[in-house]
Design an enzyme around this catalytic site. Sequence first.
Site, PDB file in Angstrom:
ATOM      1  N   ASP A 143      18.316  41.707 -13.431  1.00 55.36           N
ATOM      2  CA  ASP A 143      19.690  41.257 -13.663  1.00 55.36           C
ATOM      3  C   ASP A 143      20.478  41.084 -12.369  1.00 55.36           C
ATOM      4  O   ASP A 143      21.522  40.433 -12.362  1.00 55.36           O
ATOM      5  CB  ASP A 143      20.428  42.245 -14.573  1.00 55.36           C
ATOM      6  CG  ASP A 143      19.868  42.265 -15.982  1.00 55.36           C
ATOM      7  OD1 ASP A 143      19.565  41.180 -16.507  1.00 55.36           O
ATOM      8  OD2 ASP A 143      19.729  43.356 -16.550  1.00 55.36           O
ATOM      9  N   MET A 189      17.867  35.722 -20.017  1.00 54.32           N
ATOM     10  CA  MET A 189      18.472  37.055 -20.072  1.00 54.32           C
ATOM     11  C   MET A 189      19.740  37.143 -19.217  1.00 54.32           C
ATOM     12  O   MET A 189      19.869  36.445 -18.212  1.00 54.32           O
ATOM     13  CB  MET A 189      17.478  38.114 -19.604  1.00 54.32           C
ATOM     14  CG  MET A 189      16.384  38.444 -20.618  1.00 54.32           C
ATOM     15  SD  MET A 189      15.272  39.708 -19.952  1.00 54.32           S
ATOM     16  CE  MET A 189      14.206  39.983 -21.369  1.00 54.32           C
TER      17      MET A 189
END
Length: 409
Positions: A143, A189
């Site tokens: 991330d 994501m």
Amino acid sequence: MKGNIVVGQSGGPTAVINSSVAGVFAAAKKLGVNKIYGMVHGIEGFLDEQMIDLGEYLNDETGIEMLKRTPSAFLGSCRFKMPKIEGHEDVYEKIFQIMEKHDIECLFYAGGNDSMDTVKMLSDYAAAHNKPQRFMGVPKTIDNDLPITDHCPGYGSAAKYIATSIKEIIRDNESFGAKKPTVCIVEIMGRHAGWLTAAAALAKGDDCTGCDAIYLPEKDFDIDAFMAKVKELAATRSSVVIAVSEGVHLADGRFVCELAAGDKAVDAFGHKQLSGTAAYLANLVAAETGLKTRAIEFSTLQRAATHLASLTDINEAFQVGYDAVLAAEEGKTGMMITLDRNGDAPYQCGTSAYDIHAIANVERPVPAEWITEDGCGLNEGYEKYARPLIMGELTPLFVNGLPRHLVRK
């Protein structure tokens, strides 16, 4: 170090998190550490004394090289939230009892935001109770949302996979040359930070037109504006490819995926499990325009593709693990190793140790100045930042036509 050490992995795996374990092992061996334990399934497994002796797997260069080429978490991961210290002292005492039993002097934990919170709480407990054990954080997250560090190990490889896959999807979608385009929506994501989806911008080059639009959770998602954009693109193009973060949300805070699926299950940290954004938007486009649509969700693939890992990422993941051990040897605790960019031409990056209290539970978004004014693209500032992180490759070791992995016995 006079005692033994233990290293663990936590949270969502990456293509290079095992390189960090290799770095910890290599540094500890060089310092003459007697036993280097690996906790099986993170701190949750450690509480049950689930450990292995890493020396059984990594005592020669072949083992380390195999580990670098092995995806996911070799030691096993977990999503276990350490309870608040107050009222749960028994849980913390158990961890220290296990460390004392096995003469473990320092614990290294590779993970993201929540994992760094575990490091923080353990080091805080040690300080408050005069415990000698030390705790070091090793950054990991596709991330890329940990603060202070320039970037996170794991991101470069995920970005490389995303940009490559987007490029291949664009090539496929353009091949038909139909009068009416197929609208392909790719879900990537990213809950609150759009770093992964931003990587779709790297697909653009002299041999690729790139994504037609990219939507990040840093900006509120306007469905009407999205539909207008799709219709505008469809009127002039024979192919439309759009990248969207799974966590894009409306102005009222609702995730777009919730519009179709209603309530979502939550994990141990209270995070809603997000999926279905691309499917919802593709169905919406098909219903309103009659165009052929396709929804693609990269899901686990974007974090498990070691066969397409960035060599830069592998080397930096190894380095943060290695330097975490050196920092602990100097007596440091309650810190995380950060990657510090020192130059872009050529790209150079060093490391330092930073106070975990400034890092745990803090999310870093994509800078607003890198998002285009219309909110559906990235500019050259992002590409300058991200391009060096995806450079280089490490060829897998192939056996019977497939990559060979290192696995626990």
